[in-house]
Design a protein around this motif. Structure first.
Motif, PDB file in Angstrom:
ATOM      1  N   ILE A  92       0.852  -1.185   0.000  1.00 44.50           N
ATOM      2  CA  ILE A  92       0.000   0.000   0.000  1.00 44.50           C
ATOM      3  C   ILE A  92       0.897   1.247   0.000  1.00 44.50           C
ATOM      4  CG2 ILE A  92      -1.867  -1.197   1.197  1.00 44.50           C
ATOM      5  CD1 ILE A  92      -1.087   0.453   3.683  1.00 44.50           C
ATOM      6  N   ALA A  93       0.393   2.294  -0.643  1.00 43.34           N
ATOM      7  CA  ALA A  93       1.221   3.474  -0.908  1.00 43.34           C
ATOM      8  C   ALA A  93       1.797   4.077   0.365  1.00 43.34           C
ATOM      9  CB  ALA A  93       0.402   4.511  -1.666  1.00 43.34           C
ATOM     10  N   GLY A  94       0.980   4.123   1.421  1.00 49.75           N
ATOM     11  CA  GLY A  94       1.414   4.756   2.658  1.00 49.75           C
ATOM     12  C   GLY A  94       2.635   4.069   3.265  1.00 49.75           C
ATOM     13  N   ALA A  95       2.743   2.757   3.050  1.00 54.34           N
ATOM     14  CA  ALA A  95       3.881   2.022   3.603  1.00 54.34           C
ATOM     15  C   ALA A  95       5.088   2.104   2.677  1.00 54.34           C
ATOM     16  CB  ALA A  95       3.499   0.561   3.830  1.00 54.34           C
ATOM     17  N   ARG A  96       4.848   2.117   1.374  1.00 52.49           N
ATOM     18  CA  ARG A  96       5.916   2.145   0.378  1.00 52.49           C
ATOM     19  C   ARG A  96       6.709   3.429   0.414  1.00 52.49           C
ATOM     20  NH1 ARG A  96       6.790  -0.174  -5.170  1.00 52.49           N
ATOM     21  NH2 ARG A  96       8.147   1.633  -5.334  1.00 52.49           N
ATOM     22  N   SER A  97       5.945   4.562   0.415  1.00 54.49           N
ATOM     23  CA  SER A  97       6.578   5.851   0.143  1.00 54.49           C
ATOM     24  C   SER A  97       7.638   6.209   1.189  1.00 54.49           C
ATOM     25  CB  SER A  97       5.517   6.949   0.077  1.00 54.49           C
ATOM     26  OG  SER A  97       4.812   7.004   1.294  1.00 54.49           O
ATOM     27  N   TYR A  98       7.476   5.681   2.403  1.00 49.36           N
ATOM     28  CA  TYR A  98       8.432   6.025   3.460  1.00 49.36           C
ATOM     29  C   TYR A  98       9.801   5.439   3.170  1.00 49.36           C
ATOM     30  CZ  TYR A  98       9.395   7.723   8.152  1.00 49.36           C
ATOM     31  OH  TYR A  98       9.862   8.454   9.218  1.00 49.36           O
ATOM     32  N   TYR A  99       9.814   4.260   2.522  1.00 50.57           N
ATOM     33  CA  TYR A  99      11.083   3.545   2.331  1.00 50.57           C
ATOM     34  C   TYR A  99      11.582   3.578   0.897  1.00 50.57           C
ATOM     35  CZ  TYR A  99       9.653   1.689   6.864  1.00 50.57           C
ATOM     36  OH  TYR A  99       9.253   1.577   8.165  1.00 50.57           O
ATOM     37  N   GLU A 100      10.936   4.396   0.029  1.00 47.60           N
ATOM     38  CA  GLU A 100      11.411   4.440  -1.348  1.00 47.60           C
ATOM     39  C   GLU A 100      12.115   5.748  -1.634  1.00 47.60           C
ATOM     40  OE1 GLU A 100       7.860   3.849  -3.625  1.00 47.60           O
ATOM     41  OE2 GLU A 100       7.250   5.946  -3.495  1.00 47.60           O
ATOM     42  N   THR A 101      12.928   5.746  -2.696  1.00 43.80           N
ATOM     43  CA  THR A 101      13.656   6.955  -3.065  1.00 43.80           C
ATOM     44  C   THR A 101      12.685   7.966  -3.653  1.00 43.80           C
ATOM     45  OG1 THR A 101      14.061   6.207  -5.304  1.00 43.80           O
ATOM     46  CG2 THR A 101      15.661   5.548  -3.634  1.00 43.80           C
ATOM     47  N   SER A 102      13.185   9.179  -3.864  1.00 45.48           N
ATOM     48  CA  SER A 102      12.338  10.213  -4.467  1.00 45.48           C
ATOM     49  C   SER A 102      11.847   9.749  -5.836  1.00 45.48           C
ATOM     50  CB  SER A 102      13.124  11.511  -4.620  1.00 45.48           C
ATOM     51  OG  SER A 102      13.911  11.722  -3.486  1.00 45.48           O
ATOM     52  N   ALA A 103      12.673   8.905  -6.494  1.00 50.11           N
ATOM     53  CA  ALA A 103      12.294   8.421  -7.824  1.00 50.11           C
ATOM     54  C   ALA A 103      11.372   7.212  -7.740  1.00 50.11           C
ATOM     55  CB  ALA A 103      13.539   8.061  -8.613  1.00 50.11           C
ATOM     56  N   GLY A 104      11.148   6.683  -6.540  1.00 53.50           N
ATOM     57  CA  GLY A 104      10.187   5.607  -6.397  1.00 53.50           C
ATOM     58  C   GLY A 104      10.775   4.216  -6.290  1.00 53.50           C
ATOM     59  N   LYS A 105      12.078   4.101  -6.034  1.00 47.20           N
ATOM     60  CA  LYS A 105      12.653   2.765  -5.875  1.00 47.20           C
ATOM     61  C   LYS A 105      12.629   2.362  -4.396  1.00 47.20           C
ATOM     62  CE  LYS A 105      16.380   1.190  -8.103  1.00 47.20           C
ATOM     63  NZ  LYS A 105      17.817   1.100  -8.453  1.00 47.20           N
ATOM     64  N   LEU A 106      12.079   1.174  -4.135  1.00 48.38           N
ATOM     65  CA  LEU A 106      11.943   0.715  -2.752  1.00 48.38           C
ATOM     66  C   LEU A 106      13.287   0.227  -2.225  1.00 48.38           C
ATOM     67  CD1 LEU A 106       9.648   0.472  -0.696  1.00 48.38           C
ATOM     68  CD2 LEU A 106       9.417  -1.916  -1.361  1.00 48.38           C
ATOM     69  N   PHE A 107      13.714   0.752  -1.075  1.00 46.79           N
ATOM     70  CA  PHE A 107      15.015   0.396  -0.510  1.00 46.79           C
ATOM     71  C   PHE A 107      14.926  -0.791   0.438  1.00 46.79           C
ATOM     72  CE2 PHE A 107      19.204   2.532  -0.471  1.00 46.79           C
ATOM     73  CZ  PHE A 107      19.080   3.207  -1.666  1.00 46.79           C
ATOM     74  N   ALA A 108      13.805  -0.882   1.147  1.00 48.71           N
ATOM     75  CA  ALA A 108      13.700  -1.899   2.189  1.00 48.71           C
ATOM     76  C   ALA A 108      12.349  -2.586   2.085  1.00 48.71           C
ATOM     77  CB  ALA A 108      13.839  -1.259   3.561  1.00 48.71           C
ATOM     78  N   GLN A 109      12.299  -3.806   2.589  1.00 47.43           N
ATOM     79  CA  GLN A 109      11.016  -4.501   2.609  1.00 47.43           C
ATOM     80  C   GLN A 109      10.314  -4.181   3.919  1.00 47.43           C
ATOM     81  OE1 GLN A 109      10.611  -8.463   1.043  1.00 47.43           O
ATOM     82  NE2 GLN A 109       9.637  -9.178   2.915  1.00 47.43           N
ATOM     83  N   PRO A 110       9.158  -3.491   3.861  1.00 46.34           N
ATOM     84  CA  PRO A 110       8.457  -3.178   5.107  1.00 46.34           C
ATOM     85  C   PRO A 110       8.212  -4.456   5.910  1.00 46.34           C
ATOM     86  CG  PRO A 110       7.437  -2.024   3.284  1.00 46.34           C
ATOM     87  CD  PRO A 110       8.435  -2.973   2.694  1.00 46.34           C
ATOM     88  N   TYR A 111       8.437  -4.390   7.203  1.00 45.22           N
ATOM     89  CA  TYR A 111       8.261  -5.602   8.012  1.00 45.22           C
ATOM     90  C   TYR A 111       7.209  -5.363   9.081  1.00 45.22           C
ATOM     91  CZ  TYR A 111       9.530  -9.635  10.902  1.00 45.22           C
ATOM     92  OH  TYR A 111       9.521 -10.784  11.646  1.00 45.22           O
ATOM     93  N   ASN A 112       7.661  -4.897  10.248  1.00 47.81           N
ATOM     94  CA  ASN A 112       6.672  -4.620  11.290  1.00 47.81           C
ATOM     95  C   ASN A 112       6.193  -3.187  11.122  1.00 47.81           C
ATOM     96  OD1 ASN A 112       9.352  -4.014  12.000  1.00 47.81           O
ATOM     97  ND2 ASN A 112       8.765  -3.688  14.118  1.00 47.81           N
ATOM     98  N   SER A 113       5.050  -3.042  10.488  1.00 47.52           N
ATOM     99  CA  SER A 113       4.531  -1.720  10.188  1.00 47.52           C
ATOM    100  C   SER A 113       3.419  -1.379  11.163  1.00 47.52           C
ATOM    101  CB  SER A 113       3.984  -1.679   8.767  1.00 47.52           C
ATOM    102  OG  SER A 113       4.966  -2.114   7.862  1.00 47.52           O
ATOM    103  N   SER A 114       3.402  -0.115  11.558  1.00 53.60           N
ATOM    104  CA  SER A 114       2.338   0.323  12.457  1.00 53.60           C
ATOM    105  C   SER A 114       1.974   1.736  12.057  1.00 53.60           C
ATOM    106  CB  SER A 114       2.822   0.313  13.906  1.00 53.60           C
ATOM    107  OG  SER A 114       3.873   1.233  14.059  1.00 53.60           O
ATOM    108  N   THR A 115       0.921   2.256  12.616  1.00 55.98           N
ATOM    109  CA  THR A 115       0.620   3.667  12.435  1.00 55.98           C
ATOM    110  C   THR A 115      -0.105   4.138  13.685  1.00 55.98           C
ATOM    111  OG1 THR A 115      -0.103   5.272  10.794  1.00 55.98           O
ATOM    112  CG2 THR A 115      -1.651   3.495  11.318  1.00 55.98           C
ATOM    113  N   LEU A 116      -0.384   5.444  13.733  1.00 53.93           N
ATOM    114  CA  LEU A 116      -0.948   6.008  14.956  1.00 53.93           C
ATOM    115  C   LEU A 116      -2.463   5.818  14.980  1.00 53.93           C
ATOM    116  CD1 LEU A 116       0.014   7.660  17.452  1.00 53.93           C
ATOM    117  CD2 LEU A 116      -0.865   9.663  16.281  1.00 53.93           C
ATOM    118  N   LEU A 117      -2.970   5.354  16.114  1.00 52.45           N
ATOM    119  CA  LEU A 117      -4.416   5.214  16.291  1.00 52.45           C
ATOM    120  C   LEU A 117      -4.850   5.998  17.535  1.00 52.45           C
ATOM    121  CD1 LEU A 117      -5.037   1.408  15.632  1.00 52.45           C
ATOM    122  CD2 LEU A 117      -5.143   3.293  14.013  1.00 52.45           C
TER     123      LEU A 117
END
Lengths: 296, 435
Positions: free
Chosen positions: B114-139
């Protein structure tokens, strides 16, 4: 056999005996020190690669940083207050234990035990003791709400650190000072008493001057110790907070270097702290040490 | 007597045949029930196939893991796989110590994240650097039982409603209506993201290392000043004001009625509440009149480190493939409360018919929160020495909480100290191009 010093059968033997210790000191003291000096002249990337020489840029940046001076100032305040208390309190205890009062042999033993407790453990215990809700000062908050709040008030957090440090410094200084007092010949007291000197007079004019070497030793050690050994207490009790009120230089170095990956800045501050400690010890020996009479 | 030798020879040829097999290490920072889930996944990976063997090593915390990784990399004794946390993203990207997962596993459909998880770990050009693992967000969590006792029947959704509810709680004698620890991630980063406010110029640094902090000039400054005022009014409490001394513990024990916290906290709160209280979890609150945008992904992701041979890389790829499987993500979500962040895992949860059960509840809300419309300012945070900045922010705002300075001055100080960090970072990485 003109010399009275011990002689070794083989000329390499003494070197061989000293070698293991020298290697350890070299590896764990001089190598990091040299590394710190080296990094303080470079901008160092955490994962290596692409470090660049910047001359004294790091030093001018640190010297211009108000946070560095605040941390230095806090270090000085801590050094003076905590060291003074950490010598005066054991001195009082030692003088008391030295007198032939009931239970003083027991006290002499009991007061040494805390020496075996690690700084971090002391920190955990004191964090609990000074907890504003369940600690010993909690009743204070019942009468005056918010009076004791080490989690919010920097002064309260600082006091907690000083108390914990002084407590942990009691055993060693107590032992040293008591040993000094025990070595004072009893006949001197008896002579003084015969001349009409009361207990206070005997302390001021007899005991204190005669244990000056021990007092000097504890002061020198305390001054330098308080700068570095306080790390364990800060890390367990306050983490440098609240609002940086207990970020002493030694903790700032750790936070910058290990939590912030600023290896150059941390190295530069390490170098400055090292210079400061050396200067401090030098001053003490130059101004205080010379006035002490080691002969009895 | 010949037989053992023959067998040994046979074993030897066998082991040559599987020379591609490798023993690799994976370093992580989590503890507690998350660590147990990670170890379970490692054990399952090892028993599911025989080509590779992985040893998962806990480092005690994200920060310590990072410190050890730096030391290990310099000594050339670093693991193949390592978990790094969100705030260290730029430090890692510029380190030249990792290979982007998209380069190592080009055949994977990375758009399934999902975009929200991808964009944090990808370059400005859109290349993913890391594989998201334990992802969380604020509730946003509430103690519904206590709210109802105070006469609040509707669970508040906006800050205005929260403060209204807090006033009612206070009137009914509740000592701690809303609790926070004032943590940078919670009060600044996630707040700015969902209100689409920039934290720094250049779209939070995505467009260049010459970014400057801007949060002290946005609506976030107003919100933080509000929090201080509300604390004076007795509506908001800090962690240090609570008996528990820890805001999550204070909420879980029923001492406080509302809090903002990571989706990863749901399981613990649910368990602590038991039959005594009813728990609600929802997307973090907005101010009225502001359009909701995506929240940032928190937690950590897995990087592949450079300097390993082909066999080890193969093993690393196999483990990453293993973790990406929907059933593994579902297991991890159910065991920890972290949020699955690939579409196939979300589909699998929907198909399981248990989407509304407590163990997948945070997944639903968390993904909804991260899937809100985004702007260039809500992709993530790409700022240097950011871990150090978080500490500066905490230090300065703590002085505002204590009343030593106003919140606006605290934020201005934090911004100018942060800018000095950014300039030094820029100089430190003068020879490196932002990917």
């Amino acid at each position: 056999m003109t010399s009275d010093s011990a002689r070794f059968g083989h000329r390499w033997l003494p070197i061989l005996l000293v070698l293991p210790l020298m290697i350890l000191i070299l590896l764990f003291f001089y190598a990091p020190v040299i590394q710190a000096f080296y990094w303080s002249f470079f901008l160092e990337q955490p994962f290596g690669g692409g470090s660049q020489f910047v001359g004294f840029d790091n030093f001018s940046r640190v010297l211009a940083d108000p946070e560095f001076w605040r941390a230095t100032w806090r270090t000085l305040i801590f050094m003076v207050t905590a060291s003074a208390l950490a010598v005066v309190l054991p001195l009082v205890l030692a003088i008391a234990a030295d007198r032939q009062i009931r239970l003083s042999p027991v006290a002499r033993n009991v007061l040494v035990w805390p020496k075996g407790v690690a700084g971090a453990s002391i920190g955990v215990v004191f964090a609990f003791i000074f907890n504003p809700f369940v600690g010993i000062l909690a009743p204070l908050n019942n009468w005056f709400p918010g009076l004791w709040a080490p989690g919010l008030d920097g002064v309260d957090a600082f006091i907690t650190l000083i108390v914990a440090h002084v407590w942990s410094g009691i055993p060693f200084n107590f032992v040293i000072l008591l040993a000094g007092l025990r070595a004072v010949p009893h006949t001197l007291y008896q002579a003084a008493a015969l001349d009409g000197a009361g207990p206070w007079r005997r302390i001021r004019d007899l005991q204190l001057p005669l244990i000056a070497p021990q007092l000097f030793l504890t002061l020198v050690l305390e001054f330098t110790e308080s700068i570095t050994s306080v790390f364990a207490l800060i890390d367990t009790i306050t983490k440098g907070g609240p609002g940086g009120a207990t970020t002493l230089l030694v903790y700032k170095i750790y936070a910058d270097g290990f939590r912030g990956y600023d290896l150059s800045g941390a190295s530069t501050q390490t170098v400055m702290l090292m210079i400061f400690v050396v200067l401090l010890a030098g001053c003490q020996f130059a101004f205080l040490g010379r006035r002490i009479n080691y002969e009895r | 007597m010949k037989r053992p030798i023959l067998m040994a020879l046979g074993l030897l040829t066998f082991s040559i045949a599987t020379a591609q097999a490798a023993d690799i290490e994976f370093w992580y920072g989590n503890t507690g029930n998350v660590e147990e889930a990670i170890q379970k996944q490692c054990a399952d990976f090892n028993s599911a196939q025989s080509d590779h063997q992985i040893t998962c090593v806990g480092q005690g915390s994200y920060e310590v893991g990072m410190q050890k990784a730096i030391a290990a990399y310099r000594a050339k004794r670093h693991p193949v796989l390592i978990q790094f946390f969100d705030a260290g993203t730029l430090d890692i990207m510029l380190s030249d110590a990792v290979v982007p997962v998209e380069d190592i596993l080009p055949e994977v459909d990375w758009d399934g994240y999902i975009a929200g998880a991808r964009s944090y770990y990808e370059t400005s050009a859109g290349k993913l650097f890391a594989q998201p693992y334990n992802s969380s967000t604020l509730l946003f969590y509430t103690n519904k039982t206590q709210l109802e006792e105070a006469g609040v029947t509707e669970t508040p959704e906006t800050w205005e409603e929260i403060i209204g509810a807090a006033r009612k709680l206070k009137e009914s004698g509740h000592a701690c209506p809303f609790v926070t620890d004032g943590d940078t991630w919670r009060v600044l980063e996630q707040f700015s993201a969902r209100h689409a406010l920039p934290i720094a110029s250049k779209h939070n640094g995505y467009d260049g290392l010459d970014a400057e902090y801007a949060f002290n000039t946005t609506f976030a400054a107003k919100h933080l000043s509000n929090l201080v005022e509300w604390r004076k009014e007795g509506l908001v409490r800090l962690a240090t004001d609570t008996r528990a001394g820890d805001y999550t513990a204070a909420f879980n024990a029923g001492e406080c009625a509302m809090m903002e916290q990571s989706s990863g906290s749901y399981a613990a709160a649910k368990e602590a509440f038991g039959e005594t209280y009813e728990l609600t979890a929802a997307m973090a609150p907005m101010y009225e009149g502001h359009e909701r945008h995506n929240t940032f992904v928190g937690g950590a992701s897995i990087y592949v480190m450079k300097g390993h041979d082909e066999a080890e890389i193969e093993a690393a790829k196999a483990f990453l493939d293993f973790l990406r499987q929907p059933e593994q993500q579902m297991f991890f979500t159910a065991a920890t409360g972290y949020v699955p962040v690939t579409n196939d895992a979300l589909d699998a949860i929907t198909a399981s018919g248990e989407a509304d059960s407590p163990k997948y509840l945070t997944a639903k809300i968390g993904v909804e929160s991260m899937n809100q419309p985004g702007t260039p300012d809500t992709r993530g945070i790409r700022l240097g020495f950011y871990v150090q900045f978080r500490e500066i922010f905490m230090e300065e705002t703590q002085k505002a909480w204590a009343g030593d300075q106003t919140m606006q001055i605290a934020l201005d100080n934090a911004a100018s100290r942060g800018n000095e960090l950014l300039r030094r970072f820029q100089q430190t990485y003068r020879n490196v191009q932002l990917p």
